[in-house]
Design a protein around this motif. Structure first.
Motif: not given
Length: 268
Positions: A181-184, A195-197, A189-190
């Motif tokens: 999930l962190d990679k997604i 943006g995402a929540t 973002l990059a």
């Protein structure tokens, strides 16, 4: 509309019928019919509202009659329905944005529901405009006149609603990832510069804590987002839905959304 005998609801529809039989100016008919409605509105809306409405109706009526000498641009009723409906819808949109009333059946409907409290404004407007369409069918002795009138009302309503809801469409994603999930998130973002929540949830069946990624993107960016999710987690559960309009950073500016001019002393 007048040149093709299309009485598309409202007081203008009545004016079109009157013009057909008595050659009486449509604009003047609309103005005369509006007067008792606007005066009735004074008891509920106040003098300032009434004066503004009378001015708007007067301008509208004057413009309609001032250009009455022009020939009908097309005798094709479908063309008249589409073009007339679009123009009517656009003008209604600008009236709403300016916070003004053009009188007519919309104001009459709002006044009548104060007496018939079990009926909504929309239902009342349908009853009034429907009655005018039936009148046109009876007067012209042609059911086609009613069908064209209904089509014109529909086109105007669709255009008004479309402009009010906006063209700034967007896609909403809820991403339930089982891994990476962190990679997604970092890729969104990059790489996508969106943006995402991160939302907290709990599976009712497993009672396990879930992390849900909430993302709003433009339709053109959908393939990229799907590719990102597929790259890092092929087992992810993804929900996609449509948003009528998105207002804010990266989408539509908030200063384009004002529909009513509030008092000048309202703070930013």
């Amino acid at each position: 509309m007048v040149g093709n005998n299309i009485a598309a609801g409202g007081l203008a529809g009545i004016g079109t019928v009157v013009n057909y039989f008595f050659n009486f100016p449509v604009g003047l008919t609309v103005f005369i019919l509006n007067l008792p409605i606007v005066l009735w509105g004074m008891t509920i809306k106040g003098k300032r509202y009434v004066f503004t409405t009378v001015f708007v109706v007067a301008v509208y009526s004057t413009i309609v009659d001032a250009f009455a000498f022009l020939p009908c641009l097309s005798e094709d009723k479908i063309v008249a329905v589409v073009c007339g409906g679009i123009l009517y819808g656009v003008s209604s949109y600008f009236s709403i944005r300016a916070g003004i009333s053009t009188g007519g059946t919309d104001l009459l409907a709002k006044l009548l529901i104060t007496k018939f409290k079990t009926i909504t404004v929309g239902q009342m407007m349908m009853m009034i405009d429907g009655s005018i369409v039936v009148l046109a069918i009876c007067v012209y002795r042609n059911i086609g006149a009613g069908i064209y009138a209904i089509l014109a009302i529909a086109v105007a309503a669709i255009v008004t609603d479309k402009l009010n809801s906006g063209f700034n469409k967007a896609c909403v994603f809820y991403i339930f990832a089982n891994k990476n999930l962190d990679k997604i998130s970092n890729a969104i973002l990059a790489d996508m510069e969106r943006g995402a929540t991160l939302l907290d949830g709990e599976g009712l069946y497993s009672h396990e804590d879930k992390k849900i990624l909430f993302v709003v993107i433009k339709p053109s960016e959908v393939p990229r987002l799907k590719a990102v999710v597929h790259r890092y987690d092929r087992t992810a559960f993804v929900i996609q839905s449509s948003a009528t309009e998105i207002i804010g950073l990266g989408f539509e500016s908030t200063n384009l959304t004002s529909t009513i001019h509030d008092d000048d002393d309202v703070e930013d």
